[in-house]
Design a protein around this motif. Sequence first.
Motif, PDB file in Angstrom:
ATOM      1  N   SER A  76      29.812  49.460  41.160  1.00 12.47           N
ATOM      2  CA  SER A  76      30.846  49.732  42.158  1.00 12.47           C
ATOM      3  C   SER A  76      31.611  48.455  42.520  1.00 12.47           C
ATOM      4  O   SER A  76      32.846  48.456  42.617  1.00 12.47           O
ATOM      5  CB  SER A  76      30.195  50.336  43.404  1.00 12.47           C
ATOM      6  N   LEU A  77      30.888  47.365  42.713  1.00 13.39           N
ATOM      7  CA  LEU A  77      31.539  46.096  43.052  1.00 13.39           C
ATOM      8  C   LEU A  77      32.412  45.600  41.901  1.00 13.39           C
ATOM      9  O   LEU A  77      33.525  45.117  42.122  1.00 13.39           O
ATOM     10  CB  LEU A  77      30.494  45.049  43.427  1.00 13.39           C
ATOM     11  N   LEU A  78      31.925  45.732  40.669  1.00 12.94           N
ATOM     12  CA  LEU A  78      32.736  45.309  39.517  1.00 12.94           C
ATOM     13  C   LEU A  78      33.969  46.182  39.351  1.00 12.94           C
ATOM     14  O   LEU A  78      35.041  45.689  38.988  1.00 12.94           O
ATOM     15  CB  LEU A  78      31.893  45.310  38.246  1.00 12.94           C
ATOM     16  N   ALA A  79      33.846  47.465  39.649  1.00 13.32           N
ATOM     17  CA  ALA A  79      35.017  48.349  39.593  1.00 13.32           C
ATOM     18  C   ALA A  79      36.042  47.924  40.641  1.00 13.32           C
ATOM     19  O   ALA A  79      37.260  47.938  40.374  1.00 13.32           O
ATOM     20  CB  ALA A  79      34.594  49.799  39.813  1.00 13.32           C
ATOM     21  N   ALA A  80      35.572  47.521  41.808  1.00 15.90           N
ATOM     22  CA  ALA A  80      36.480  47.053  42.850  1.00 15.90           C
ATOM     23  C   ALA A  80      37.192  45.772  42.399  1.00 15.90           C
ATOM     24  O   ALA A  80      38.406  45.622  42.606  1.00 15.90           O
ATOM     25  CB  ALA A  80      35.726  46.824  44.153  1.00 15.90           C
ATOM     26  N   VAL A  81      36.446  44.863  41.782  1.00 17.68           N
ATOM     27  CA  VAL A  81      37.064  43.636  41.258  1.00 17.68           C
ATOM     28  C   VAL A  81      38.149  44.005  40.248  1.00 17.68           C
ATOM     29  O   VAL A  81      39.286  43.514  40.325  1.00 17.68           O
ATOM     30  CB  VAL A  81      36.009  42.702  40.620  1.00 17.68           C
ATOM     31  N   ARG A  82      37.800  44.874  39.286  1.00 19.51           N
ATOM     32  CA  ARG A  82      38.764  45.261  38.255  1.00 19.51           C
ATOM     33  C   ARG A  82      40.021  45.901  38.862  1.00 19.51           C
ATOM     34  O   ARG A  82      41.127  45.692  38.370  1.00 19.51           O
ATOM     35  CB  ARG A  82      38.122  46.216  37.252  1.00 19.51           C
ATOM     36  N   SER A  83      39.846  46.649  39.932  1.00 15.04           N
ATOM     37  CA  SER A  83      40.992  47.343  40.528  1.00 15.04           C
ATOM     38  C   SER A  83      42.002  46.372  41.135  1.00 15.04           C
ATOM     39  O   SER A  83      43.173  46.719  41.285  1.00 15.04           O
ATOM     40  CB  SER A  83      40.526  48.348  41.579  1.00 15.04           C
ATOM     41  N   ALA A 114      46.037  40.380  41.463  1.00  8.37           N
ATOM     42  CA  ALA A 114      45.602  38.998  41.693  1.00  8.37           C
ATOM     43  C   ALA A 114      46.195  38.080  40.640  1.00  8.37           C
ATOM     44  O   ALA A 114      46.638  36.966  40.947  1.00  8.37           O
ATOM     45  CB  ALA A 114      44.079  38.917  41.691  1.00  8.37           C
ATOM     46  N   GLY A 115      46.239  38.543  39.402  1.00  7.05           N
ATOM     47  CA  GLY A 115      46.809  37.762  38.315  1.00  7.05           C
ATOM     48  C   GLY A 115      48.304  37.533  38.467  1.00  7.05           C
ATOM     49  O   GLY A 115      48.853  36.573  37.921  1.00  7.05           O
ATOM     50  N   ALA A 136      45.363  40.297  47.106  1.00  3.17           N
ATOM     51  CA  ALA A 136      44.554  40.799  45.988  1.00  3.17           C
ATOM     52  C   ALA A 136      43.561  39.734  45.530  1.00  3.17           C
ATOM     53  O   ALA A 136      42.408  40.050  45.220  1.00  3.17           O
ATOM     54  CB  ALA A 136      45.447  41.230  44.833  1.00  3.17           C
ATOM     55  N   GLN A 137      43.991  38.482  45.503  1.00  5.46           N
ATOM     56  CA  GLN A 137      43.081  37.400  45.128  1.00  5.46           C
ATOM     57  C   GLN A 137      41.926  37.306  46.113  1.00  5.46           C
ATOM     58  O   GLN A 137      40.774  37.097  45.718  1.00  5.46           O
ATOM     59  CB  GLN A 137      43.848  36.076  45.055  1.00  5.46           C
ATOM     60  N   GLN A 138      42.221  37.503  47.388  1.00  5.18           N
ATOM     61  CA  GLN A 138      41.160  37.489  48.400  1.00  5.18           C
ATOM     62  C   GLN A 138      40.201  38.656  48.199  1.00  5.18           C
ATOM     63  O   GLN A 138      38.982  38.508  48.351  1.00  5.18           O
ATOM     64  CB  GLN A 138      41.771  37.527  49.805  1.00  5.18           C
ATOM     65  N   GLU A 139      40.726  39.807  47.846  1.00  2.00           N
ATOM     66  CA  GLU A 139      39.871  40.973  47.567  1.00  2.00           C
ATOM     67  C   GLU A 139      38.945  40.683  46.393  1.00  2.00           C
ATOM     68  O   GLU A 139      37.747  40.973  46.439  1.00  2.00           O
ATOM     69  CB  GLU A 139      40.717  42.222  47.289  1.00  2.00           C
ATOM     70  N   VAL A 140      39.507  40.119  45.322  1.00  2.00           N
ATOM     71  CA  VAL A 140      38.699  39.787  44.142  1.00  2.00           C
ATOM     72  C   VAL A 140      37.596  38.815  44.542  1.00  2.00           C
ATOM     73  O   VAL A 140      36.425  39.010  44.189  1.00  2.00           O
ATOM     74  CB  VAL A 140      39.569  39.201  43.007  1.00  2.00           C
ATOM     75  N   ARG A 141      37.951  37.766  45.286  1.00  2.00           N
ATOM     76  CA  ARG A 141      36.942  36.794  45.730  1.00  2.00           C
ATOM     77  C   ARG A 141      35.847  37.464  46.550  1.00  2.00           C
ATOM     78  O   ARG A 141      34.666  37.217  46.341  1.00  2.00           O
ATOM     79  CB  ARG A 141      37.585  35.691  46.571  1.00  2.00           C
ATOM     80  N   GLY A 142      36.256  38.315  47.477  1.00  2.00           N
ATOM     81  CA  GLY A 142      35.284  38.977  48.351  1.00  2.00           C
ATOM     82  C   GLY A 142      34.317  39.851  47.572  1.00  2.00           C
ATOM     83  O   GLY A 142      33.098  39.783  47.779  1.00  2.00           O
ATOM     84  N   ARG A 167      39.906  40.582  29.475  1.00  2.00           N
ATOM     85  CA  ARG A 167      40.140  40.659  30.908  1.00  2.00           C
ATOM     86  C   ARG A 167      40.272  39.302  31.557  1.00  2.00           C
ATOM     87  O   ARG A 167      40.791  39.182  32.645  1.00  2.00           O
ATOM     88  CB  ARG A 167      38.986  41.416  31.586  1.00  2.00           C
ATOM     89  N   SER A 168      39.763  38.250  30.907  1.00  2.00           N
ATOM     90  CA  SER A 168      39.803  36.935  31.547  1.00  2.00           C
ATOM     91  C   SER A 168      41.050  36.159  31.198  1.00  2.00           C
ATOM     92  O   SER A 168      41.919  36.556  30.537  1.00  2.00           O
ATOM     93  CB  SER A 168      38.578  36.135  31.180  1.00  2.00           C
TER      94      SER A 168
END
Length: 115
Positions: free
Chosen positions: A23-30, A35-36, A42-48, A114-115
């Motif tokens: 679930s956390l990885l799906a949130a990062v991907r979303s 963020a890119g 969005a960058q803050q969401e990815v970090r969180g 993805r990276s």
Amino acid sequence: AAGVPVDGGPIGVMLQDHAMGRSLLAAVRSWLDEAGRGNAAAQQEVRGYALQYLELLRQHIWKEDTVLFRLAPRVLDDAAKLRLTECFTDFRAGNLSAEAVEEYKRFAAAASERS
């Protein structure tokens, strides 16, 4: 199979961790595309989400080390212990099946895209 309950037991807890990790990885991907593109929110969401995932992994590994790996010798029979030893030996020696190697290659390719 060795008599350790899934529901309410340590295996159930570990499976819940796996679900939370997905679930956390799906949130990062979303949030990654935004963020890119430089979206600060969005960058803050990815970090969180990434920090939550990191903490989950730390706790999960601690549970493996202090609970599961100590429980396994008590509940597994000699045949199961031997099979595990053989699997770890094969893994360390690089004796993986062609299917496993291909699966890891696909995973690595997808991760690098993805990276």
